[in-house]
Motif scaffolding. Structure first.
Motif, PDB file in Angstrom:
ATOM      1  N   LEU A   1      92.282  44.129  20.852  1.00  0.00           N
ATOM      2  CA  LEU A   1      91.176  44.080  21.177  1.00  0.00           C
ATOM      3  C   LEU A   1      91.028  43.242  22.026  1.00  0.00           C
ATOM      4  N   ALA A   2      90.662  41.913  21.759  1.00  0.00           N
ATOM      5  CA  ALA A   2      89.657  40.790  22.570  1.00  0.00           C
ATOM      6  C   ALA A   2      90.975  40.116  23.384  1.00  0.00           C
ATOM      7  N   ALA A   3      92.241  40.631  22.644  1.00  0.00           N
ATOM      8  CA  ALA A   3      93.018  40.535  24.187  1.00  0.00           C
ATOM      9  C   ALA A   3      92.749  41.029  25.538  1.00  0.00           C
ATOM     10  N   VAL A   4      92.845  42.285  25.357  1.00  0.00           N
ATOM     11  CA  VAL A   4      92.612  43.336  26.120  1.00  0.00           C
ATOM     12  C   VAL A   4      91.445  43.300  26.718  1.00  0.00           C
TER      13      VAL A   4
ATOM     14  N   ILE B   1      75.632  46.102  12.007  1.00  0.00           N
ATOM     15  CA  ILE B   1      75.194  44.617  11.493  1.00  0.00           C
ATOM     16  C   ILE B   1      75.756  43.500  12.132  1.00  0.00           C
ATOM     17  N   GLY B   2      75.541  43.833  13.620  1.00  0.00           N
ATOM     18  CA  GLY B   2      76.361  42.366  14.185  1.00  0.00           C
ATOM     19  C   GLY B   2      78.215  42.193  14.369  1.00  0.00           C
TER      20      GLY B   2
ATOM     21  N   ASN C   1      80.339  38.664  23.612  1.00  0.00           N
ATOM     22  CA  ASN C   1      78.969  38.886  23.290  1.00  0.00           C
ATOM     23  C   ASN C   1      78.607  38.632  22.168  1.00  0.00           C
ATOM     24  N   ALA C   2      77.474  37.884  21.633  1.00  0.00           N
ATOM     25  CA  ALA C   2      77.212  38.091  20.584  1.00  0.00           C
ATOM     26  C   ALA C   2      76.334  39.343  19.759  1.00  0.00           C
ATOM     27  N   VAL C   3      76.545  39.884  19.277  1.00  0.00           N
ATOM     28  CA  VAL C   3      75.257  41.171  18.758  1.00  0.00           C
ATOM     29  C   VAL C   3      74.673  41.345  17.819  1.00  0.00           C
TER      30      VAL C   3
ATOM     31  N   ASP D   1      75.341  46.391  23.290  1.00  0.00           N
ATOM     32  CA  ASP D   1      75.603  45.098  23.164  1.00  0.00           C
ATOM     33  C   ASP D   1      77.355  44.870  22.286  1.00  0.00           C
ATOM     34  N   ALA D   2      77.195  46.056  21.621  1.00  0.00           N
ATOM     35  CA  ALA D   2      78.319  46.667  20.575  1.00  0.00           C
ATOM     36  C   ALA D   2      79.527  46.550  21.064  1.00  0.00           C
ATOM     37  N   ALA D   3      79.848  47.957  22.130  1.00  0.00           N
ATOM     38  CA  ALA D   3      80.497  48.511  23.296  1.00  0.00           C
ATOM     39  C   ALA D   3      80.623  46.713  24.055  1.00  0.00           C
ATOM     40  N   ALA D   4      79.710  46.620  25.013  1.00  0.00           N
ATOM     41  CA  ALA D   4      80.710  45.389  25.921  1.00  0.00           C
ATOM     42  C   ALA D   4      80.978  43.862  25.223  1.00  0.00           C
ATOM     43  N   SER D   5      80.858  43.818  23.739  1.00  0.00           N
ATOM     44  CA  SER D   5      81.818  42.654  22.340  1.00  0.00           C
ATOM     45  C   SER D   5      83.254  42.700  22.711  1.00  0.00           C
ATOM     46  N   PHE D   6      83.690  44.423  22.621  1.00  0.00           N
ATOM     47  CA  PHE D   6      84.473  44.469  22.656  1.00  0.00           C
ATOM     48  C   PHE D   6      86.180  44.715  24.416  1.00  0.00           C
ATOM     49  N   GLY D   7      84.926  44.819  25.467  1.00  0.00           N
ATOM     50  CA  GLY D   7      85.507  44.794  26.676  1.00  0.00           C
ATOM     51  C   GLY D   7      85.099  46.193  26.897  1.00  0.00           C
TER      52      GLY D   7
END
Length: 324
Positions: free
Chosen positions: A9-12, A55-56, A64-66, A184-190
């Protein structure tokens, strides 16, 4: 649950292209981030998304921060605290009666199992019911095409989000905070800014307008009352049907330590624009139609989604005219 997926997830995430208009968000991001679009991976995606919103951040790296729905935060300059709606501190849960009751929705491990990509430690708790219903509900909202299997069951919770939240007296700031955490949670995974904005507006148009007319979210359940923003300060819906909604009262405190300043100790205190709770958020909305088991009753314990890009008609025309 597929910890290898976290690195992928982080890489893609940064390489995710624009989603085709004919592909749902769930199907697109499952393929983009987890390679294979199947029921198991769709459930993994929804678990990561919902748990992070609740839970963040608990995975690294992230984009990004959640803060997390269950953690205190600030929305439009106002302090928000949603936790008392989940820990049993308030008589705010619908159990079918004429008033709300206290229910602990964090009765099976709290944040610990969520950080392990699970809903709860066991499978019979209020926490398990709430989280799994959230995975399923957001799966519908995001158009997951593989639902209805053992790996990713169909949504089996309450059809009306109003019914679930009617004793919470949520205001626009609380609902806004909840929606922001999901985005924010969705954005944190791209997930792209365009898709995050689209989802936020869909959620807002469906749930954030007081006295809104019945709308269909889960096709199999038909049109239902869906408004969860019920405080007098909530924007009024076009074609409002206020007669279908009960007068709102601020939830009573069940346990003052757990309520943390939310709610009221005054019986039948009617909500008004001048008596806003200082911070009670909408994770309950997130609770997506979950009713607690009677055994645990009174237990203490960011823009417009004109469409969700083929949410498979999930929200429907009336809804598209909020959803998280």
């Amino acid at each position: 649950m597929q910890f290898k997926a976290l690195a992928l997830l982080a890489a893609v995430g940064s390489a995710v292209a624009q989603r085709p208009a004919n592909m749902s968000m769930c199907d697109y991001y499952t393929t983009a981030l987890l390679t294979t679009n199947n029921a198991t991976n769709q459930m993994t995606l929804l678990t990561l998304l919902v748990n992070t919103a609740v839970i963040g951040n608990y995975t690294t790296p992230n984009k990004n921060a959640v803060t997390g729905i269950l953690n205190p935060g600030v929305y439009n300059g106002t302090n928000i605290n949603l936790l008392p709606y989940f820990n049993g501190g308030l008589n705010s849960t619908d159990m079918g009666g004429m008033s709300g009751v206290s229910v602990n929705f964090l009765d099976d491990g709290g944040a610990v199992p969520l950080m392990m990509n699970k809903p709860a430690n066991g499978t019979t708790s209020n926490q398990y019911m709430l989280l799994t219903h959230l995975y399923e509900y957001f799966g519908v909202l995001l158009g997951c095409s593989m639902m209805g299997t053992t790996a990713f069951p169909s949504y089996a919770g309450e059809a009306s989000m109003y019914t679930v939240h009617k004793f919470m007296d949520l205001n626009p700031l609380q609902v806004g905070y909840f929606i922001t955490q999901v985005g924010d949670a969705a954005a944190s995974f791209g997930v792209t800014t365009a898709d995050v904005t689209s989802v936020g507006m869909a959620l807002t148009s469906t749930f954030d307008y007081r006295c809104s007319a019945p709308a269909t979210v889960v096709p199999a359940q038909g049109a239902q009352l869906q408004a969860i923003c019920l405080d007098p300060t909530c924007p009024i819906a076009m074609n409002a049907t206020c007669a279908s909604y009960i007068n709102q009262t601020i939830p009573l405190v069940y346990n003052s330590s757990l309520a943390m300043g939310e709610g009221t100790n005054k019986t039948s205190m009617v909500a008004t624009a001048t008596t806003l709770p200082s911070g009670t958020a909408t994770m309950s909305m997130a609770a997506t139609g979950t009713k607690a088991t009677a055994a645990s009753t009174s237990k203490s314990t960011s823009d417009g989604m004109k469409n969700l890009g083929n949410l498979a008609g999930v929200v429907g025309a009336a809804v598209l005219a909020f959803a998280l």
